[in-house]
Design a protein around this motif. Structure first.
Motif, PDB file in Angstrom:
ATOM      1  N   GLY A   1      35.180  46.390  50.472  1.00  0.00           N
ATOM      2  CA  GLY A   1      34.642  47.550  49.779  1.00  0.00           C
ATOM      3  C   GLY A   1      35.641  48.349  48.977  1.00  0.00           C
ATOM      4  N   TYR A   2      36.825  47.809  48.736  1.00  0.00           N
ATOM      5  CA  TYR A   2      37.852  48.536  47.992  1.00  0.00           C
ATOM      6  C   TYR A   2      37.889  48.098  46.532  1.00  0.00           C
ATOM      7  N   GLU A   3      38.209  49.049  45.670  1.00  0.00           N
ATOM      8  CA  GLU A   3      38.533  48.730  44.290  1.00  0.00           C
ATOM      9  C   GLU A   3      39.993  48.288  44.259  1.00  0.00           C
ATOM     10  N   VAL A   4      40.253  47.106  43.739  1.00  0.00           N
ATOM     11  CA  VAL A   4      41.587  46.517  43.799  1.00  0.00           C
ATOM     12  C   VAL A   4      42.243  46.573  42.422  1.00  0.00           C
ATOM     13  N   LEU A   5      43.388  47.259  42.347  1.00  0.00           N
ATOM     14  CA  LEU A   5      44.220  47.270  41.157  1.00  0.00           C
ATOM     15  C   LEU A   5      45.356  46.271  41.349  1.00  0.00           C
ATOM     16  N   VAL A   6      45.737  45.587  40.275  1.00  0.00           N
ATOM     17  CA  VAL A   6      46.893  44.684  40.308  1.00  0.00           C
ATOM     18  C   VAL A   6      47.874  45.184  39.262  1.00  0.00           C
ATOM     19  N   THR A   7      48.993  45.746  39.714  1.00  0.00           N
ATOM     20  CA  THR A   7      49.938  46.378  38.799  1.00  0.00           C
ATOM     21  C   THR A   7      51.097  45.440  38.480  1.00  0.00           C
ATOM     22  N   GLY A   8      51.697  45.684  37.322  1.00  0.00           N
ATOM     23  CA  GLY A   8      52.848  44.888  36.919  1.00  0.00           C
ATOM     24  C   GLY A   8      53.464  45.419  35.642  1.00  0.00           C
ATOM     25  N   THR A   9      54.702  45.051  35.414  1.00  0.00           N
ATOM     26  CA  THR A   9      55.378  45.373  34.165  1.00  0.00           C
ATOM     27  C   THR A   9      55.001  44.325  33.123  1.00  0.00           C
ATOM     28  N   PRO A  10      55.247  44.594  31.836  1.00  0.00           N
ATOM     29  CA  PRO A  10      54.975  43.563  30.823  1.00  0.00           C
ATOM     30  C   PRO A  10      55.659  42.233  31.125  1.00  0.00           C
ATOM     31  N   ALA A  11      56.846  42.274  31.714  1.00  0.00           N
ATOM     32  CA  ALA A  11      57.538  41.028  32.053  1.00  0.00           C
ATOM     33  C   ALA A  11      56.842  40.273  33.180  1.00  0.00           C
ATOM     34  N   GLU A  12      55.936  40.948  33.905  1.00  0.00           N
ATOM     35  CA  GLU A  12      55.229  40.330  35.023  1.00  0.00           C
ATOM     36  C   GLU A  12      53.787  39.973  34.669  1.00  0.00           C
ATOM     37  N   GLN A  13      53.472  39.954  33.382  1.00  0.00           N
ATOM     38  CA  GLN A  13      52.103  39.673  32.942  1.00  0.00           C
ATOM     39  C   GLN A  13      51.588  38.349  33.492  1.00  0.00           C
ATOM     40  N   GLU A  14      52.434  37.327  33.462  1.00  0.00           N
ATOM     41  CA  GLU A  14      51.989  35.994  33.875  1.00  0.00           C
ATOM     42  C   GLU A  14      51.574  35.970  35.340  1.00  0.00           C
TER      43      GLU A  14
ATOM     44  N   VAL B   1      47.151  36.143  39.636  1.00  0.00           N
ATOM     45  CA  VAL B   1      46.442  36.799  40.742  1.00  0.00           C
ATOM     46  C   VAL B   1      45.001  37.082  40.347  1.00  0.00           C
ATOM     47  N   VAL B   2      44.810  37.628  39.158  1.00  0.00           N
ATOM     48  CA  VAL B   2      43.467  37.976  38.694  1.00  0.00           C
ATOM     49  C   VAL B   2      42.599  36.725  38.620  1.00  0.00           C
ATOM     50  N   ALA B   3      43.153  35.629  38.068  1.00  0.00           N
ATOM     51  CA  ALA B   3      42.371  34.402  37.910  1.00  0.00           C
ATOM     52  C   ALA B   3      42.014  33.780  39.256  1.00  0.00           C
ATOM     53  N   ALA B   4      42.945  33.838  40.207  1.00  0.00           N
ATOM     54  CA  ALA B   4      42.712  33.181  41.496  1.00  0.00           C
ATOM     55  C   ALA B   4      41.875  34.025  42.450  1.00  0.00           C
ATOM     56  N   ALA B   5      41.773  35.329  42.199  1.00  0.00           N
ATOM     57  CA  ALA B   5      41.050  36.188  43.133  1.00  0.00           C
ATOM     58  C   ALA B   5      39.582  35.815  43.228  1.00  0.00           C
ATOM     59  N   GLY B   6      38.972  35.455  42.097  1.00  0.00           N
ATOM     60  CA  GLY B   6      37.566  35.059  42.117  1.00  0.00           C
ATOM     61  C   GLY B   6      36.604  36.207  42.281  1.00  0.00           C
ATOM     62  N   VAL B   7      37.103  37.438  42.279  1.00  0.00           N
ATOM     63  CA  VAL B   7      36.267  38.638  42.356  1.00  0.00           C
ATOM     64  C   VAL B   7      36.821  39.629  41.337  1.00  0.00           C
ATOM     65  N   PRO B   8      36.017  40.606  40.935  1.00  0.00           N
ATOM     66  CA  PRO B   8      36.522  41.571  39.952  1.00  0.00           C
ATOM     67  C   PRO B   8      37.674  42.405  40.518  1.00  0.00           C
ATOM     68  N   VAL B   9      38.808  42.359  39.851  1.00  0.00           N
ATOM     69  CA  VAL B   9      39.949  43.232  40.143  1.00  0.00           C
ATOM     70  C   VAL B   9      40.403  43.820  38.816  1.00  0.00           C
ATOM     71  N   ARG B  10      41.206  44.864  38.871  1.00  0.00           N
ATOM     72  CA  ARG B  10      41.586  45.567  37.649  1.00  0.00           C
ATOM     73  C   ARG B  10      43.085  45.423  37.398  1.00  0.00           C
ATOM     74  N   PRO B  11      43.479  44.554  36.469  1.00  0.00           N
ATOM     75  CA  PRO B  11      44.904  44.447  36.147  1.00  0.00           C
ATOM     76  C   PRO B  11      45.388  45.671  35.390  1.00  0.00           C
ATOM     77  N   GLN B  12      46.598  46.108  35.721  1.00  0.00           N
ATOM     78  CA  GLN B  12      47.227  47.240  35.042  1.00  0.00           C
ATOM     79  C   GLN B  12      48.663  46.840  34.725  1.00  0.00           C
TER      80      GLN B  12
ATOM     81  N   PRO C   1      37.069  53.545  47.270  1.00  0.00           N
ATOM     82  CA  PRO C   1      38.485  53.744  47.619  1.00  0.00           C
ATOM     83  C   PRO C   1      39.340  52.655  46.967  1.00  0.00           C
ATOM     84  N   ARG C   2      40.523  53.047  46.543  1.00  0.00           N
ATOM     85  CA  ARG C   2      41.378  52.117  45.803  1.00  0.00           C
ATOM     86  C   ARG C   2      42.538  51.615  46.654  1.00  0.00           C
ATOM     87  N   VAL C   3      42.889  50.364  46.410  1.00  0.00           N
ATOM     88  CA  VAL C   3      44.146  49.794  46.875  1.00  0.00           C
ATOM     89  C   VAL C   3      44.820  49.143  45.679  1.00  0.00           C
ATOM     90  N   ALA C   4      46.131  49.013  45.747  1.00  0.00           N
ATOM     91  CA  ALA C   4      46.875  48.385  44.656  1.00  0.00           C
ATOM     92  C   ALA C   4      47.732  47.262  45.214  1.00  0.00           C
TER      93      ALA C   4
END
Length: 385
Positions: free
Chosen positions: A226-239, A244-255, A195-198
């Motif tokens: 147990g969730y697949e975690v997406l992290v969404t953002g616009t190109p201006a929000e890349q940083e 978030v991805v670096a600090a999570a310490g677990v696999p997440v999927r940036p979009q 199951p996914r959360v964003a």
């Protein structure tokens, strides 16, 4: 003559209406808030053509999408109307209005703001009847109500629709997700293995941003659930997404920039939950029927917080003073309480929102108590195309 309705008196319908112009040319969340007003216009004038005066992105989003908008006219960039998009050719408002007058609009509604800049545009369309909002310094329209800052945005625009005989049919914004949206999201994201959360940690106004490290903590906890975690953002929000991805310490999927707006709508519709700052994607997720946890500054909560609690949990920061200079940043709307409204700093106003409250709300929505009714939303997620 006025007619009683769900939200108060409604004017009689205007006869012989064939074409309606609606000015709403600002950002994503702003547009989501006028959807109930557009639905009211469609119900009141089912055979009329509803033409949205918007931005290029409105035209892209509304292409082949079922709903209350029949056509989009792109209004030129102008002060107080909208900012130019990247690479957009310049055009003059005078030329736009001259061409628009040939459309012979019967009704023209200003659903844009206080009216200082937008009322002259609506007045220049040459419609039989104009209606909208007005602050003291704004020019009047044929029918208008006062713009008062602290009012929920959805209700604000429904009151304008009522001025032309269109009573509210809903207070809940809903946006259809099309087959094309779902196909795009499936191609980019692939089938879900869990199951996914964003999470959406960005916001154009940095004062609305909850710290990236706290989004990372939420990501880590929900991934552990147990969730697949997406992290969404616009190109201006890349940083901020990268943080978030670096600090999570677990696999997440940036979009970041991988999906069109329609594709993002389908992405959220396929998620069990979206956790976001108060920004357009939060309101988009709710409009496609997905449960949300929103992080708000208290003033914005009054104006834009989702009123429903079966599927949505707005969590508020109660700070009103700038964390840097201490200025009261609530808008000054009455002479006896002027306030300051603005200061030059853009530090976050929502840092006092605790992670534990966000996580408790998220888990409550993801795992409702036994006996709770099945959440609505299936209709909002379906395609009518």
């Amino acid at each position: 003559m006025v007619i009683p309705s769900l939200l108060g008196p409604t004017a009689e319908r205007v006869p012989d209406v064939e074409r309606i112009a609606v000015l709403r040319a600002n950002a994503l969340g702003d547009f989501i808030f006028v959807l109930p007003a557009l639905d009211a216009l469609r119900a009141a004038y089912p055979s009329a053509e509803i033409v949205l005066l918007g931005a290029p992105w409105h035209a892209k989003l509304w292409r082949d999408r079922p709903g209350p908008v029949d056509r989009v006219l792109v209004v030129p960039p102008a002060p107080g109307i909208r900012q130019p998009e990247s690479g957009e050719p310049q055009s003059a408002m005078e030329d736009f209005l001259a061409a628009a007058r040939k459309e012979r609009f019967d009704l023209a509604l200003q659903l844009h703001g206080g009216g200082a800049n937008s009322n002259p545009v609506v007045g220049g369309l040459g419609a039989r009847i104009t209606a909208g909002l007005r602050t003291e310094e704004a020019p009047p329209l044929d029918r208008w109500i006062r713009y008062v800052y602290y009012q929920h945005e959805v209700i604000r625009y429904l009151e304008v629709a009522a001025l032309v005989g269109a009573p509210a049919t809903t207070i809940v914004p809903a946006l259809a997700v099309t087959d094309a949206d779902r196909a795009e999201a499936a191609e980019v994201l692939g089938p879900p293995e869990r199951p996914r959360v964003a999470l959406h940690p960005g916001a154009t106004d940095t004062r609305r941003r909850w710290p990236a490290e706290r989004f990372a903590e939420v990501a880590r906890e929900l991934a552990g659930d147990g969730y697949e975690v997406l992290v969404t953002g616009t190109p201006a929000e890349q940083e901020v997404v990268d943080r978030v991805v670096a600090a999570a310490g677990v696999p997440v999927r940036p979009q970041v920039g991988t999906l069109s707006l329609g594709g993002l709508a389908a992405c959220y519709a396929g998620c069990d939950l979206v956790v976001s700052n108060d920004t357009g994607p939060l309101h988009l997720a709710a409009a496609v029927g997905t449960a949300t946890v929103g992080i708000y500054w208290v003033g914005n909560l009054i104006n834009t917080g989702n009123p429903l609690r079966g599927r949505h949990r707005p969590i508020s920061s109660w700070a009103v003073h700038c964390p840097v200079c201490g200025v009261d940043c609530t808008p000054g709307i009455y002479p006896h309480r002027p306030g300051d409204g603005e200061c030059p700093h853009r530090d976050s106003f929502v840092t006092d929102v605790p992670v534990v409250e966000v996580l408790e709300s998220a888990r409550e929505l993801l795992h409702p108590q036994p006996g709770a009714p099945e959440p609505p939303g299936a209709g909002a997620r379906s395609s009518a195309g």
